[in-house]
Design an enzyme around this catalytic site. Sequence first.
Site, short mmCIF file in Angstrom:
data_model
loop_
_atom_site.label_atom_id
_atom_site.label_comp_id
_atom_site.label_asym_id
_atom_site.label_seq_id
_atom_site.Cartn_x
_atom_site.Cartn_y
_atom_site.Cartn_z
CG HIS A 267 6.80 -60.77 -52.10
ND1 HIS A 267 7.18 -61.67 -50.90
CD2 HIS A 267 8.10 -60.36 -52.62
CE1 HIS A 267 8.52 -61.87 -50.76
NE2 HIS A 267 8.96 -60.80 -51.47
CG ASN B 7 13.80 -62.78 -54.51
OD1 ASN B 7 14.55 -63.10 -55.66
ND2 ASN B 7 13.84 -61.76 -54.20
P1 5GP Z 1 12.07 -60.76 -50.90
O1 5GP Z 1 13.45 -60.55 -50.67
O2 5GP Z 1 11.63 -61.47 -49.83
O3 5GP Z 1 11.87 -61.18 -52.18
O4 5GP Z 1 11.35 -59.26 -50.72
C1 5GP Z 1 10.89 -58.53 -49.72
C2 5GP Z 1 10.60 -57.38 -50.04
O5 5GP Z 1 9.79 -56.71 -49.00
C3 5GP Z 1 11.92 -56.39 -49.94
O6 5GP Z 1 11.93 -55.70 -51.02
C4 5GP Z 1 11.75 -55.46 -48.67
O7 5GP Z 1 12.12 -54.07 -48.88
C5 5GP Z 1 10.14 -55.34 -48.63
N1 5GP Z 1 9.45 -55.14 -47.52
C6 5GP Z 1 9.87 -55.80 -46.17
N2 5GP Z 1 9.16 -55.17 -45.14
C7 5GP Z 1 8.23 -54.55 -45.66
C8 5GP Z 1 7.23 -53.55 -45.32
O8 5GP Z 1 6.84 -53.55 -44.10
N3 5GP Z 1 6.65 -52.89 -45.98
C9 5GP Z 1 6.77 -52.56 -47.40
N4 5GP Z 1 6.04 -51.96 -48.06
N5 5GP Z 1 7.89 -53.57 -47.90
C10 5GP Z 1 8.73 -54.39 -47.24
#
Ligand code: 5GP
Length: 113
Positions: free
Chosen positions: A99, A86
């Site tokens: 990521h 994303n």
């Molecule tokens: P994005 O929406 O930025 O593409 O994805 C961020 C992802 O990071 C989400 O799926 C969320 O669940 C995950 N995430 C956010 N904070 C943490 C954390 O502290 N630990 C882990 N393992 N995942 C996280």
Amino acid sequence: MDSIFMKIIRREIPATIEYEDDDVIAIKDINPIAPIHILIIPKKFIPTVNDAVEADALLLGKMVLVAKRIASEKGVAEDGYRLIMNVGKGGGQTVFHIHLHLVAGKNLPFETA
Ligand code: 5GP
């Protein structure tokens, strides 16, 4: 600059680590959307794909190869999986440290939202 993922890389907050080398760490997503949901994260802090530069090309490629390796280890390579990155708020990004999501283990219809 800092991010929640930098804190995980520095072991300041816990995570389930699936893979790690000098360049990349892979952790279980804290809020999985499928039975397998792993985040492949560069140790270099890059907020979004918009901030990536030519010198990051190998690192970005390595993230995909690490995803491939984990998919194989998890036994989903044959069946298939989805890799998602994303970009920015409008792209659904909530953690501003790039990521790659590796998602697998359930039927994955293509969704745009
Ligand atoms: P994005 O929406 O930025 O593409 O994805 C961020 C992802 O990071 C989400 O799926 C969320 O669940 C995950 N995430 C956010 N904070 C943490 C954390 O502290 N630990 C882990 N393992 N995942 C996280």
